[in-house]
Design a protein around this motif. Structure first.
Motif, PDB file in Angstrom:
ATOM      1  N   GLY A  96       0.810  -1.206   0.000  1.00  0.00           N
ATOM      2  CA  GLY A  96       0.000   0.000   0.000  1.00  0.00           C
ATOM      3  C   GLY A  96       0.845   1.258   0.000  1.00  0.00           C
ATOM      4  O   GLY A  96       0.523   2.248  -0.678  1.00  0.00           O
ATOM      5  N   ALA A  97       1.939   1.235   0.749  1.00  0.00           N
ATOM      6  CA  ALA A  97       2.836   2.395   0.805  1.00  0.00           C
ATOM      7  C   ALA A  97       3.466   2.666  -0.558  1.00  0.00           C
ATOM      8  O   ALA A  97       3.598   3.822  -0.979  1.00  0.00           O
ATOM      9  CB  ALA A  97       3.924   2.158   1.857  1.00  0.00           C
ATOM     10  N   GLY A 320       1.047   6.192  10.049  1.00  0.00           N
ATOM     11  CA  GLY A 320      -0.264   5.935  10.637  1.00  0.00           C
ATOM     12  C   GLY A 320      -1.347   5.790   9.593  1.00  0.00           C
ATOM     13  O   GLY A 320      -2.175   4.873   9.651  1.00  0.00           O
ATOM     14  N   LYS A 321      -1.357   6.679   8.601  1.00  0.00           N
ATOM     15  CA  LYS A 321      -2.370   6.629   7.549  1.00  0.00           C
ATOM     16  C   LYS A 321      -2.215   5.379   6.683  1.00  0.00           C
ATOM     17  O   LYS A 321      -3.205   4.790   6.242  1.00  0.00           O
ATOM     18  CB  LYS A 321      -2.290   7.882   6.678  1.00  0.00           C
ATOM     19  N   ILE A 322      -0.974   4.990   6.416  1.00  0.00           N
ATOM     20  CA  ILE A 322      -0.730   3.793   5.594  1.00  0.00           C
ATOM     21  C   ILE A 322      -1.289   2.556   6.279  1.00  0.00           C
ATOM     22  O   ILE A 322      -1.932   1.701   5.650  1.00  0.00           O
ATOM     23  CB  ILE A 322       0.778   3.626   5.322  1.00  0.00           C
ATOM     24  N   TRP A 323      -1.071   2.433   7.569  1.00  0.00           N
ATOM     25  CA  TRP A 323      -1.536   1.252   8.302  1.00  0.00           C
ATOM     26  C   TRP A 323      -3.058   1.201   8.398  1.00  0.00           C
ATOM     27  O   TRP A 323      -3.651   0.122   8.422  1.00  0.00           O
ATOM     28  CB  TRP A 323      -0.923   1.220   9.709  1.00  0.00           C
ATOM     29  N   THR A 324      -3.698   2.334   8.461  1.00  0.00           N
ATOM     30  CA  THR A 324      -5.168   2.322   8.572  1.00  0.00           C
ATOM     31  C   THR A 324      -5.844   2.210   7.210  1.00  0.00           C
ATOM     32  O   THR A 324      -6.944   1.669   7.104  1.00  0.00           O
ATOM     33  CB  THR A 324      -5.668   3.604   9.265  1.00  0.00           C
ATOM     34  N   ARG A 325      -5.200   2.687   6.167  1.00  0.00           N
ATOM     35  CA  ARG A 325      -5.839   2.739   4.845  1.00  0.00           C
ATOM     36  C   ARG A 325      -5.691   1.447   4.052  1.00  0.00           C
ATOM     37  O   ARG A 325      -6.606   1.055   3.323  1.00  0.00           O
ATOM     38  CB  ARG A 325      -5.260   3.906   4.043  1.00  0.00           C
ATOM     39  N   TYR A 326      -4.571   0.773   4.186  1.00  0.00           N
ATOM     40  CA  TYR A 326      -4.266  -0.319   3.256  1.00  0.00           C
ATOM     41  C   TYR A 326      -4.407  -1.725   3.840  1.00  0.00           C
ATOM     42  O   TYR A 326      -4.020  -2.699   3.204  1.00  0.00           O
ATOM     43  CB  TYR A 326      -2.856  -0.135   2.676  1.00  0.00           C
ATOM     44  N   VAL A 327      -4.948  -1.854   5.032  1.00  0.00           N
ATOM     45  CA  VAL A 327      -5.184  -3.190   5.589  1.00  0.00           C
ATOM     46  C   VAL A 327      -6.628  -3.599   5.293  1.00  0.00           C
ATOM     47  O   VAL A 327      -7.566  -2.897   5.657  1.00  0.00           O
ATOM     48  CB  VAL A 327      -4.942  -3.215   7.119  1.00  0.00           C
ATOM     49  N   ASP A 328      -6.785  -4.725   4.618  1.00  0.00           N
ATOM     50  CA  ASP A 328      -8.118  -5.259   4.333  1.00  0.00           C
ATOM     51  C   ASP A 328      -8.541  -6.109   5.531  1.00  0.00           C
ATOM     52  O   ASP A 328      -8.238  -7.298   5.614  1.00  0.00           O
ATOM     53  CB  ASP A 328      -8.076  -6.106   3.053  1.00  0.00           C
TER      54      ASP A 328
END
Length: 478
Positions: A96-97, A320-328
């Motif tokens: 995602g990153a 922080g945003k990467i971990w919340t946005r890209y985990v299904d």
């Protein structure tokens, strides 16, 4: 999710099935604990199929504790503490990153605008499908698929290709299928690792990276190339108008590549090489360190480096945003609960696996291991058209792979047959997430989506029999 009367009925049936099976008389050598485990398994499975993936998964944790199979803390620890799930999680975030910094647009634009792909319409068809496949291998498949879809719509608009055209339907289908095939060709992509996790957890065996990629490329690559050939020769698709206009090419070439995207691309290449080299050249200096880091360690290291690199006072990524946005999370929950349920089903005191093997082994032993594998593959290939492929992998990997060993077969070969058959699921909208994407697209012809989807599955089964089975045994000897 909107709750409807139908949803409440399915929710009631899920709970009722769990209780009824748990309270039913024991079967064979299955103990009372085994019946309770079966009840949880069937109830959760029904919920996945008819309700959604999240609520039945959470219900599974609760039911394991209520029936005394495993306390909730132990079940959650077994699920979320499973090494395979943890690795899938961090790999998903790293991918995602990479997408977030613009790598997807950079690579896709560069590939599609190459001069060679503009020499003829069919070369452009091949080039766009190849681009989707490469982007899948690099792990940035979803964004790439949507980007390529947008280019297809632009081509159709510029060249007056009508909605529902067979070639447009073919391209929407094949770009999606190629993108996901690329993902499944690399063992350290998060989606592939979900399926690998069930095998590793069951058989206590691991996959060598290079043989995995080689076998996957030969399997999925052959399916993709033959499908393009069938489109041209068998289906006689008219590609004469499928030309990338000069103004579109100019826009793609003129799009500025950001420094962030360049750094992300370099990070992606280094990441992939670091995961590939230890199994390919294990004696080189530093390979032990890379091997110890593995997918999880390299993903975390890549995320840290991208978070501390900054431009104009801003970090390349906001962790922080990467971990919340890209985990299904629906996939994470589904994957996590399968581990404690599978562990409970394998327990000697439940008697489940012993009963199942005792019932099935006399039936399949007479047909031979090769016939058993082929029949299992085709049945799963059919089932996955109406049932979530990850659910089927969770159900059948702990059963079919050990059974193949009991019959004298290679568990790796059995797994690869399941893996590719389950992911060649495009016959119906319910077959998979990627199939729903295609069948729901606004420009496709519904009839031809079914025709192309059925063709992909049938072709995949043939390639698995004549290519994957013989090569799999040589690349993964046991």
């Amino acid at each position: 999710m909107t709750m409807t009367k139908k949803k409440y009925v399915h929710l009631f049936i899920m709970v009722a099935l769990t209780i009824l099976i748990a309270c039913a008389p024991t079967i064979g050598v299955i103990s009372r604990q085994g019946m309770c485990t079966l009840g949880v398994f069937v109830g959760v499975l029904y919920g996945w199929i008819t309700f959604d993936l999240i609520i039945p998964s959470v219900f599974g944790y609760v039911a394991l504790a209520l029936f005394g199979i495993m306390d909730t803390t132990t079940a959650l620890s077994t699920g979320f503490g499973n090494s395979n799930l943890v690795v899938v999680l961090v790999a998903m975030v790293f991918t995602g990153a990479i997408d977030a910094v613009g790598v997807t647009t950079f690579i896709a634009n560069w590939l599609v605008s190459r001069k060679i792909f503009r020499k003829s319409p069919w070369l452009l068809v091949f080039g766009m499908i190849l681009t989707a496949y490469i982007m899948g291998m690099l792990g940035v498949y979803l964004a790439a698929i949507f980007l390529l879809w947008a280019i297809i719509l632009r081509i159709a608009q510029e060249n007056n290709i009508p909605k529902g055209d067979r070639l447009l339907t073919f391209m929407i289908m094949m770009i999606t299928a190629a993108g996901f095939s690329g993902v499944f060709a690399v063992p350290f992509r998060a989606t592939a690792m979900i399926f690998e996790g069930y095998f590793i957890d069951t058989m206590q065996l691991t996959f060598d990276v290079l043989p995995f990629i080689l076998l996957s490329l030969l399997t999925t690559g052959t399916v993709t190339l033959v499908m393009i050939l069938l489109g041209k020769v068998l289906f006689r698709l008219d590609a004469s108008k499928f030309i990338l206009p000069d103004d579109v090419v100019a826009v793609l070439k003129a799009e500025k590549v950001t420094k962030e995207a360049k750094i992300g691309f370099v990070a992606l290449i280094i990441y992939s090489m670091a995961l590939l080299l230890p199994s390919t050249f294990p004696n080189l200096p530093g390979m032990k360190i890379l091997s110890a880091l593995g997918v999880g360690g390299m993903s975390c290291l890549g995320l840290v480096l991208m978070a501390v690199i900054s431009f104009k006072g801003q970090p390349l990524i906001e962790m922080g945003k990467i971990w919340t946005r890209y985990v299904d999370w629906q996939l994470m929950l589904l994957l996590s609960v399968t581990f404690p349920i599978a562990e409970a089903m394998r327990m000697e005191e439940t008697g489940i696996m012993k009963t199942v093997v005792g019932l099935v082994l006399p039936i399949v032993s007479g047909m031979g291991v090769t016939k058993f594998m082929i029949i299992s593959m085709i049945l799963l290939g059919i089932l996955t058209q109406v049932t979530h492929n990850i659910v089927l992998a969770a159900m059948f990997t702990p059963f079919l792979c050990p059974l193949a060993v009991d019959l004298g077969g290679n568990p790796y070969v059995m797994w690869f047959l399941m893996y590719f058959a389950l992911n060649a699921s495009y016959m119906t909208p319910a077959a998979s997430f990627q199939s729903a994407m295609v069948h729901g697209h606004k420009i496709v012809d519904t009839r031809w989506t079914y025709i192309f989807g059925i063709t992909i599955s049938l072709l995949t089964w043939l390639i698995l029999i004549f290519v994957t089975m013989p090569l799999g045994g040589k690349l993964f000897p046991v």
